[in-house]
Structure formats: structure tokens, C-alpha cells
Scaffold this motif. Sequence first.
Motif, PDB file in Angstrom:
ATOM      1  N   ARG A 147      84.038  25.898  67.587  1.00  0.00           N
ATOM      2  CA  ARG A 147      84.277  24.527  67.114  1.00  0.00           C
ATOM      3  C   ARG A 147      83.496  24.230  65.831  1.00  0.00           C
ATOM      4  O   ARG A 147      83.917  23.408  65.022  1.00  0.00           O
ATOM      5  CB  ARG A 147      83.929  23.526  68.194  1.00  0.00           C
ATOM      6  CG  ARG A 147      84.924  23.592  69.347  1.00  0.00           C
ATOM      7  CD  ARG A 147      84.677  22.461  70.325  1.00  0.00           C
ATOM      8  NE  ARG A 147      85.640  22.529  71.394  1.00  0.00           N
ATOM      9  CZ  ARG A 147      86.764  21.826  71.433  1.00  0.00           C
ATOM     10  NH1 ARG A 147      87.051  21.018  70.457  1.00  0.00           N
ATOM     11  NH2 ARG A 147      87.583  21.933  72.451  1.00  0.00           N
ATOM     12  N   LYS A 148      82.381  24.907  65.631  1.00  0.00           N
ATOM     13  CA  LYS A 148      81.583  24.721  64.413  1.00  0.00           C
ATOM     14  C   LYS A 148      82.305  25.294  63.194  1.00  0.00           C
ATOM     15  O   LYS A 148      82.026  24.896  62.065  1.00  0.00           O
ATOM     16  CB  LYS A 148      80.215  25.386  64.566  1.00  0.00           C
ATOM     17  CG  LYS A 148      79.330  24.696  65.579  1.00  0.00           C
ATOM     18  CD  LYS A 148      78.016  25.427  65.745  1.00  0.00           C
ATOM     19  CE  LYS A 148      77.167  24.781  66.836  1.00  0.00           C
ATOM     20  NZ  LYS A 148      75.936  25.525  67.074  1.00  0.00           N
ATOM     21  N   LYS A 149      83.238  26.198  63.409  1.00  0.00           N
ATOM     22  CA  LYS A 149      83.978  26.827  62.310  1.00  0.00           C
ATOM     23  C   LYS A 149      85.074  25.922  61.745  1.00  0.00           C
ATOM     24  O   LYS A 149      85.570  26.162  60.649  1.00  0.00           O
ATOM     25  CB  LYS A 149      84.630  28.124  62.795  1.00  0.00           C
ATOM     26  CG  LYS A 149      83.651  29.184  63.216  1.00  0.00           C
ATOM     27  CD  LYS A 149      84.389  30.401  63.750  1.00  0.00           C
ATOM     28  CE  LYS A 149      83.440  31.445  64.278  1.00  0.00           C
ATOM     29  NZ  LYS A 149      84.157  32.593  64.851  1.00  0.00           N
ATOM     30  N   THR A 178      91.597  24.948  70.136  1.00  0.00           N
ATOM     31  CA  THR A 178      91.876  25.021  71.572  1.00  0.00           C
ATOM     32  C   THR A 178      90.767  25.750  72.326  1.00  0.00           C
ATOM     33  O   THR A 178      90.762  25.738  73.551  1.00  0.00           O
ATOM     34  CB  THR A 178      93.220  25.727  71.845  1.00  0.00           C
ATOM     35  OG1 THR A 178      93.185  27.042  71.306  1.00  0.00           O
ATOM     36  CG2 THR A 178      94.369  24.943  71.249  1.00  0.00           C
ATOM     37  N   SER A 179      89.860  26.342  71.620  1.00  0.00           N
ATOM     38  CA  SER A 179      88.763  27.080  72.246  1.00  0.00           C
ATOM     39  C   SER A 179      87.720  26.119  72.817  1.00  0.00           C
ATOM     40  O   SER A 179      87.484  25.037  72.291  1.00  0.00           O
ATOM     41  CB  SER A 179      88.101  27.995  71.217  1.00  0.00           C
ATOM     42  OG  SER A 179      86.963  28.613  71.779  1.00  0.00           O
ATOM     43  N   CYS A 180      87.100  26.543  73.886  1.00  0.00           N
ATOM     44  CA  CYS A 180      86.037  25.741  74.507  1.00  0.00           C
ATOM     45  C   CYS A 180      84.660  26.142  73.988  1.00  0.00           C
ATOM     46  O   CYS A 180      83.657  25.518  74.345  1.00  0.00           O
ATOM     47  CB  CYS A 180      86.089  25.904  76.027  1.00  0.00           C
ATOM     48  SG  CYS A 180      87.605  25.265  76.753  1.00  0.00           S
ATOM     49  N   GLU A 181      84.615  27.182  73.202  1.00  0.00           N
ATOM     50  CA  GLU A 181      83.340  27.699  72.683  1.00  0.00           C
ATOM     51  C   GLU A 181      82.777  26.759  71.603  1.00  0.00           C
ATOM     52  O   GLU A 181      83.485  26.357  70.687  1.00  0.00           O
ATOM     53  CB  GLU A 181      83.544  29.087  72.071  1.00  0.00           C
ATOM     54  CG  GLU A 181      84.160  30.106  72.999  1.00  0.00           C
ATOM     55  CD  GLU A 181      83.135  30.785  73.878  1.00  0.00           C
ATOM     56  OE1 GLU A 181      81.977  30.918  73.439  1.00  0.00           O
ATOM     57  OE2 GLU A 181      83.507  31.186  74.986  1.00  0.00           O
ATOM     58  N   ASP A 182      81.506  26.429  71.697  1.00  0.00           N
ATOM     59  CA  ASP A 182      80.858  25.576  70.694  1.00  0.00           C
ATOM     60  C   ASP A 182      80.765  26.280  69.337  1.00  0.00           C
ATOM     61  O   ASP A 182      80.900  25.632  68.301  1.00  0.00           O
ATOM     62  CB  ASP A 182      79.459  25.161  71.163  1.00  0.00           C
ATOM     63  CG  ASP A 182      79.497  24.085  72.237  1.00  0.00           C
ATOM     64  OD1 ASP A 182      80.514  23.374  72.310  1.00  0.00           O
ATOM     65  OD2 ASP A 182      78.511  23.957  72.983  1.00  0.00           O
TER      66      ASP A 182
END
Length: 102
Positions: free
Chosen positions: A60-62, A53-57
Motif C-alpha cells: 500500500r505504501k507503493k 487489492t493487497s492487504c500488505e502494508d
Amino acid sequence: MDKDTPPITKRSTPTCPGKIEVPTEKERETLLTMKSIKERVRKLKRHLAQVKTSCEDDDRKKIGGIEEELARLKKEWIRWEDKRKQAAKERMILLGHEEQSK
């Protein structure tokens, strides 16, 4: 010896080997390990839901790493589940509820 008293003979059936703990030590070990795996999976799934749900790139890599860890833990769970079943079978054999496989 009295003629009405039957002679004492040895038993041909095996006797109980003593007090058997239920669950056995092997079963407790496997259950504790499985419990720790389940706790780890719950934490990872919560973390995965937050990351998705995070907008952080960077977050998302995790996702791939978390999913790989979940897959590894699933394999480990299956391995410990097999050990738990084997320990339960050993206990049932000791208690005389199942016959030993040949």
C-alpha cells in the motif's frame, strides 16, 4: 522549333522534393516512443490494481510512487503527442497539402 510546339518554360510552382516516406522518420520516432510509454502505463496500472487489492502494508505504501510515475508519464505523453503533431504538419507541408506558417 515548330511553330505549333509551345516553348518550354520553367515552372513557377515548386516540385516534389523526391520520395517522401509516410510516416516520416520523425513521426516513426515519436510513435515508437509513445508506444513504449503506453506499454509502461499499462504495466503500471496493472501493478497499481494489484497493490490496491493487497492487504500488505508495504504494498500500500507503493501506491503514491506508482501514481506519481503515472502522472509523469502522462506529461511525457503530452509532450510527445505535440512532437507527433508537429512532425505530421511538416510532412503535410512537404507534400504540399498545407502551407507553411509564417
